[in-house]
Structures are given as structure tokens and as C-alpha cells.
Design an enzyme around this catalytic site. Structure first.
Site, short mmCIF file in Angstrom:
data_model
loop_
_atom_site.label_atom_id
_atom_site.label_comp_id
_atom_site.label_asym_id
_atom_site.label_seq_id
_atom_site.Cartn_x
_atom_site.Cartn_y
_atom_site.Cartn_z
N ASP A 398 -8.02 83.64 -71.88
CA ASP A 398 -8.68 84.84 -71.40
C ASP A 398 -7.73 86.00 -71.69
OD1 ASP A 398 -10.42 86.56 -69.83
OD2 ASP A 398 -8.85 86.48 -68.31
N THR A 400 -7.65 89.54 -70.22
CA THR A 400 -7.19 90.38 -69.11
C THR A 400 -6.54 89.55 -68.01
OG1 THR A 400 -9.03 91.86 -69.58
CG2 THR A 400 -7.90 92.15 -67.47
N THR A 545 -12.68 87.34 -74.56
CA THR A 545 -12.65 88.56 -73.76
C THR A 545 -14.01 89.22 -73.68
OG1 THR A 545 -11.63 90.74 -73.53
CG2 THR A 545 -11.94 89.94 -75.77
N GLY A 546 -14.22 89.95 -72.61
CA GLY A 546 -15.44 90.73 -72.46
C GLY A 546 -15.31 92.11 -73.07
N LYS A 573 -18.78 82.28 -71.31
CA LYS A 573 -17.47 81.79 -71.73
C LYS A 573 -17.45 80.27 -71.90
CE LYS A 573 -14.56 85.56 -70.06
NZ LYS A 573 -13.41 85.95 -69.21
N ASP A 596 -13.45 82.98 -64.98
CA ASP A 596 -13.20 81.95 -66.00
C ASP A 596 -13.51 80.54 -65.49
OD1 ASP A 596 -12.09 83.88 -67.81
OD2 ASP A 596 -10.28 83.86 -66.59
#
Length: 706
Positions: A398, A400, A545-546, A573, A596
């Protein structure tokens, strides 16, 4: 999500992770480690979890005592044994009326006292229908004792009392050494359990301080922590400033600075200042108790390698019993040897074939690796998944809070005029932004440790802020402010920064745009090293990532990823992880455990990073206490080294038996090579000790690579 927040709620309670997660911890586990478990009179951790069931009910002190007393009893047995008297050339010089009955008395004493752990183990293994180590030893010493006793009372033959005695002595010594090794493997847990102080300085409503036991602390209480003292509970600093040593809890070697608002962990050691702390968590909710609980769960959990070892040990026991019977049959009925010789061969086969080393091969490595990982801030919840980590082919991060710090930080400073350099421009801007609560403002303010005084500060809603700094009016504003006020900036560098997904703000002085400051989610300094190490290990490094594609591409270029997936919604995800698995890769997902969670559950290995003081991440297989991507590399290396140790131990244990059993049966008797039961016990114990020492070497080998 920014790291440092309490970002691990139990959002996945009851979620099953591929069917092999431990049940959620709660009332069904009554033996959780609340604060009373940390008091000096609590039961040592290693006594509850030795990692080897044959020692149930026995402690290292018991084996030590039994060994020394049995050794003393063995001395008259050796002196009174006719066979040994003849071997040393004494003939019948030491014989006297009733000497054999006295020999029988000493041997019976030793058999019942020294042999008690093995006889009790026989009963236990038979009840569980799992004959093993204790069964073989008990059958061997009982057979030799009963036959020798029969000779004393009239049966024609040889007496094996001295061999029975030395066999028991050596077995007790081997168990004593082995249990000390097991204890050493679990000593890290004892050190963790001993971290908590016995009491706390509770601040009462009237301001007075009263010393109270830890079990009387409740959430919301205030406690005083003096310099050099242990912090009594998880909490938040209300006042004071100090540095705190959290090394035993998080693996962070440097003292961590703490001031008002910072979180502290119970069991960590306060430094030079006094702290007033508000208690947040006590008992089984505390970080330390959860760490101990997780480590013990991992040490107790079965692994595939352990299952293989258990099956091998069971069949080796069956082989030993069958081999002993076959040895007796061949020597007596086919080779026409006397019964005493055949019985000695049988006893030696059963002793030397004891699957002790095989039974310890995996549990000792598990105990060492789990305790070792806890000391370095790596908490293993699921051993099956941990074993999978050695086979990883791809690690998906991930972005962030994992590869990045989850907070805005200054990445670039541009100047458009000659009268100010970048450092001066940043100082002016940071001084103004220090008075704002906006995330971008905080990012700029954090870039300068010592801002200068500001007067006439004023927020510009939605556009920025302004103030008087060193007699000059300084504005830090957005591109929208420039458009509204017809301020034009023609600099190709601005477009380049925007194309990287960075946020750009401008510094205006005296009505002119003097420079620009670019901000982005700060990449952790360890991320680039971690990705490089993974690629060296032949593992693909990917990112999920978004954020938009520009931001993702900039991060990829900065740290050297193999691949990235951008603009992925939280609910999608897990599908991306499944997509990577569909390529035939064994995949680990690394995230913060909140949005997540589905991806952590889908991955072959789910790793939660940056757990801080909340380690209860239900969907993670491995929890990394520190927010350090390099710990992922350390986890994989530890998994590989642990597996190598398991394989080495299993190879030694099985190879030793394959070589020693034929010798014990007497296949090289014609060459003059013959093993006595006592020598067989020495070899068997040596094999066990080698396995134990090899497991302990895991600590040294791991330390040399970290």
C-alpha cells in the site's frame, strides 16, 4: 492514512483468513496476560511453553536434581557390578555375601527415582496413543531392569544394572541440557513479561501522588513517571518532556522523544525527564500483553514442517519398537547368540532410535525464531503464513502510510527572483504557516525547526495565509489565489512538478510571486532500500494506491518499483492481489490494516506495518511494530533462515537414526564394532544437543545479517 494515528481498529473481527487464523482473542482465552501476570510471583513463560510435550510436568531444576542424585546412586552400582569388577581385573575381590541383593536395592532405587520421568512419560504417551521418545526409553530401561532382577533371583544370564544406571544418567543429562536450551529460546518472553514495574505513582484528584499496584490502574487515571522509571501502562503524555527507550518492545534502538500529546507504551523506560501520563490501556488490552499473547500463540501454533516431523517421529518410534523385537529375534533364533547379548542389542536399538532430536528439530527453531522476531518488532501471528514468506515472489505495498509517511512534506523549493534564495524563502513561508492548522501549512511549517516571529497573521479562506515577517508582508497561497489576482507565473518547472502529482503553493511578497513550494506525501527513507533489497532477492516489488496515476508514477520512479496499480478503490484492492496471484506468483500484501484488510486477507502472506501501540490486526499474518519497510526484508530473511534451520535439524535427526540403528543392532559385530546401551544413549543425547545448539545458532546468524 497517516501513520501515527490509531489506525488499526478491529474492523475484521471474526474474519477468517484462509481458514488458518487463530480465533479472535476474547473470553474464550482465559489465560491472557493481564498485569498480574507480570508480577514477580507469576509463572515463568518458559514453564508454560517449552515447545516439547515430553517435558510436561517437569522443570529444568527437576532434571538437574534427578541427574545428580542418580549419578551418586550409580557409583555403588558400578562398584558392585560383577561384570565391571572382572573387566578391571579385580576378579572376586569385592564380592561378599548379599552383594547382589545390595546391587539390586541400589538399582531399584535408581530405576524408580531416576527413571520416573520416562515411566510417567510412557503412561502419558500410551494414553494419548502417541508412543514416542518416552515410550522407547521406558521400555528399554524396564526391559533391562526386569531381566537383570530376574538374574539376581536365580535366572541364568548377565546383569545389566550398570548399563541401565548409566543409560538413565545420560538420558537425564540430555534432558537437562535440552530443557536449558528450550528455556533459552523462550527467554525473550520472560524478559518481556518482566518489563512491567510492580506499581505506579497515581496522581489523585487532590494532586497528591499515591503508589498503587498496576492492577488498580484504570483507563483515564493519571500517573507520574519519574526519570529512569518504567512506564506502567499504555497512555498519552499530558505534560513533561523526555526521551523513552522502547527497544525491548518495538526494536527501535534510539530513544524516542516524547512530549505532550505523544503516546507511550507500558514497559518502556523513561529517560531524563518526568512525564505525566494519562492511562489509555491496561491489562490484556495493553501493547505488551498483546505482544506476549501473539508470540505465545505463534510458538504454540502447528506448522506444516512440524506436522511432517511429528509423523516422522511416530513412525520412527514404531520402527524402533519393531526393530528392537526383530533384533532380539535374529540374534537369539537365527544367530544363536545368548539371550543376554541379544537383549543388550535390543535395548541399544530402542535407545539409539529415540526420536528425541526429531521431535525437537522444529519446535526449538520455532521457539528461537518467534522470540527473536518479537525482540526486533516482528510479531508472527500465523506460522503457516510465516513459512510461506520464504517462497514469496511478489510483495505488493500500500502507498500511503507504508511506502510513504502519510503526511505532506516539502519536496521542492523554487525561486523566481534573485533577492531570495530557497532557504530564506522557505523560512518566511514556514513562519507564516506555523500559525495555520491546514495539512499543507503543517507540512511547510515542519520543514523549518526554528521559525521567526510573525505579526498580523490572517487566514485567507480556501486560498492560504498571510502575515508580517521581518517587516515584510508574506503570503503563502494557492494557484487559485494567483488567478483571482491576475498574478502570472511562467516557469516550466511548475508544470513538471504538477505532472508528478505534487501540490504547489506560491510565496507572494510586495505583490510579486517570489517563489513556489512543492509538497507531496513524504516517501519513507527506508522504502528505496527495501525495494532494492527485495529485487536483489528476486522478489518483485509492486504498489497499490488510490491516488492518481501521476502520483503513483512519481513514487515508482523515486523508489524503483517493478509495477504499480493506481486509482484503486479500497474494495477493489483484494481483486488486484488476486490478479497478481493469477500470474502464478506467491504474494505478500503490506498495508496499514484498515482499508487494506480485504487485500491482507486475500494475500498468501498478510503483513501489517506501522502497528504502533495497537497490534490487534485481525487480518494480518505478521505485524511489524515499526513503520519501517526494511522490516519486511528482515521478515523474509528470517523466514528463509528459519526454514533452513528446520531442514538442517530434520536432516541431522533422520540421518543420524538411519546410520545409528544398524550399528546398534550389531550389523558390524563381525568387524569388532559394537555399541553398548550407554554409548547408544550418549550418541542419542549428542544428537539432541546438536539439534538444540543448531537452533540456538539461528540467533547469531540472524544478528549477523541485520
Amino acid at each position: 492514512m497517516a501513520s501515527g494515528q490509531s489506525h488499526h481498529p478491529r474492523m475484521a473481527q471474526g474474519h477468517s483468513h484462509k481458514g488458518h487464523h487463530p480465533e479472535p482473542r476474547g473470553s474464550e482465552h482465559p489465560k491472557h496476560h493481564e498485569h498480574e501476570s507480570h508480577r514477580p510471583n507469576s509463572k515463568p513463560v518458559h514453564e508454560e511453553h517449552t515447545g516439547h510435550s515430553i517435558h510436561e510436568g517437569h522443570r529444568v531444576e527437576d532434571f538437574r536434581k534427578r541427574f545428580w542424585i542418580s549419578l551418586i546412586i550409580t557409583i555403588p552400582i558400578l562398584i558392585l557390578s560383577p561384570m565391571l569388577q572382572h573387566w578391571v581385573g579385580l576378579g572376586d575381590a569385592l564380592r561378599f555375601n548379599g552383594d547382589l541383593y545390595l546391587l539390586f536395592a541400589f538399582s531399584t532405587m535408581l530405576f524408580l527415582y531416576g527413571g520416573a520421568p520416562f515411566l510417567k512419560g510412557l503412561v502419558s504417551e500410551v494414553r494419548m496413543k502417541l508412543p514416542g521418545m518416552m515410550t522407547l526409553v521406558a521400555v528399554a530401561i524396564t526391559t533391562a531392569y526386569l531381566y537383570s532382577s530376574s538374574v539376581v533371583f536365580g535366572l541364568t544370564g548377565e546383569m545389566f544394572f550398570w548399563e541401565t544406571a548409566t543409560l538413565i544418567d545420560i538420558m537425564l543429562l540430555g534432558h537437562w541440557i535440552e530443557m536449558k536450551s528450550v528455556m533459552g529460546a523462550s527467554r525473550a518472553l520472560e524478559q518481556l513479561a518482566a518489563l512491567m514495574p510492580s506499581d505506579a505513582h497515581k496522581i489523585m484528584d487532590d494532586g497528591k501522588t499515591v503508589d498503587v499496584p498496576l492492577d488498580q490502574l484504570r483507563a483515564g487515571d493519571r500517573v507520574l513517571v519519574k526519570p529512569g522509571e518504567k512506564i506502567p501502562a499504555d497512555g498519552a503524555v499530558l505534560s513533561g518532556e523526555s526521551s523513552v527507550n522502547e527497544a525491548m518492545l518495538t526494536g527501535e534502538s534510539k530513544p524516542v522523544s516524547k512530549k505532550a500529546g505523544a503516546t507511550v507504551i507500558g514497559g518502556s523506560i523513561n529517560g531524563e525527564g518526568s512525564l505525566t501520563v494519562e492511562v489509555k490501556k491496561t491489562g490484556k488490552e495493553s501493547f505488551l500483553s498483546q505482544v506476549i499473547d501473539l508470540v505465545q500463540q505463534a510458538q504454540e501454533s502447528k506448522s506444516k514442517t512440524q506436522d511432517l516431523a511429528n509423523r516422522a517421529a511416530f513412525w520412527l518410534t514404531m520402527l524402533a519398537l519393531g526393530g528392537g523385537a526383530l533384533t532380539l529375534f535374529v540374534w537369539t533364533l537365527i544367530a544363536n547368540a545368548n539371550f543376554a547379548f541379544a537383549l543388550e542389542r535390543t535395548v541399544t536399538v530402542m535407545v539409539i532410535a529415540c526420536p528425541h532430536a526429531l521431535g525437537l528439530a522444529v519446535p526449538l527453531v520455532v521457539a528461537v525464531s518467534t522470540a527473536l522476531s518479537a525482540q526486533h518488532g516482528l510479531l508472527i501471528r500465523n506460522r503457516v503464513a510465516f513459512e510461506q514468506a520464504r517462497k514469496l515472489q511478489a510483495v505488493v505495498f500500500d502507498k500511503t502510510g507504508t511506502l510513504t509517511e502519510g503526511r505532506f512534506g516539502v519536496t521542492d523549493v523554487l525561486t523566481f527572483t534573485q533577492d531570495r534564495n530557497g532557504k530564506e524563502l522557505l523560512l518566511l513561508a514556514a513562519s507564516v504557516e506555523a500559525h495555520s492548522e491546514h495539512p499543507i501549512a503543517k507540512g511547510i511549517a515542519a520543514a523549518v525547526p526554528d521559525p521567526v516571529p510573525v505579526t498580523d497573521f490572517k487566514a485567507i479562506p480556501g486560498k492560504g495565509a498571510q502575515g508580517m515577517v521581518q517587516g515584510k508582508k508574506v503570503l503563502v497561497v494557492s494557484p487559485g489565489y494567483l488567478r483571482e489576482n491576475n498574478l502570472v507565473v511562467s516557469d516550466a518547472r511548475i508544470q513538471e512538478l504538477s505532472s508528478q502529482g505534487k501540490t504547489v503553493v506560491f510565496v507572494v511578497m510586495d505583490g510579486r510571486v517570489r517563489g513556489a513550494i512543492a509538497l507531496a506525501d513524504i516517501i519513507r527513507p527506508e522504502s528505496k532500500q527495501a525495494v532494492a533489497r527485495l529485487r536483489q532477492m528476486g522478489i518483485k516489488a509492486m504498489m497499490l494506491t488510490g491516488d492518481n496515476r501521476k502520483v503513483a508514477q512519481w513514487v515508482e520512479e523515486q523508489i524503483g518499483l517493478d509495477e504499480f496499480f493506481a486509482e484503486v478503490l479500497p474494495q477493489d484492492k483484494a481483486a488486484k492481489i488476486k490478479e497478481v496471484q493469477g500470474r502464478g506468483l506467491t504474494v505478500a500484501m503490506v498495508g496499514d490494516g484498515v482499508n487494506d484488510a480485504p487485500a491482507l486477507a486475500q494475500a498468501d502472506v498478510g503483513i501489517a506495518i506501522g502497528a504502533g501501540t495497537d497490534v490487534a490486526v485481525e487480518t494480518a499474518d505478521i505485524i511489524l511494530v515499526r513503520s519501517n519497510p526494511l522490516d519486511i526484508v528482515a521478515t523474509i530473511e528470517l523466514a528463509r533462515t528459519t526454514y533452513q534451520k528446520m531442514v538442517q535439524n530434520l536432516a541431522w535427526a533422520t540421518g543420524y537414526n538411519a546410520f545409528a540403528i544398524p550399528l546398534a543392532a550389531g550389523v558390524l559385530y563381525g568387524e569388532g564394532i559394537l555399541l553398548s546401551p550407554a554409548l547408544g544413549a550418549v550418541l542419542m543425547s549428542l544428537s539432541t544437543v546438536i539439534v538444540a545448539v543448531n537452533a540456538r545458532l539461528l540467533r547469531l546468524e540472524t544478528m549477523s545479517t541485520t
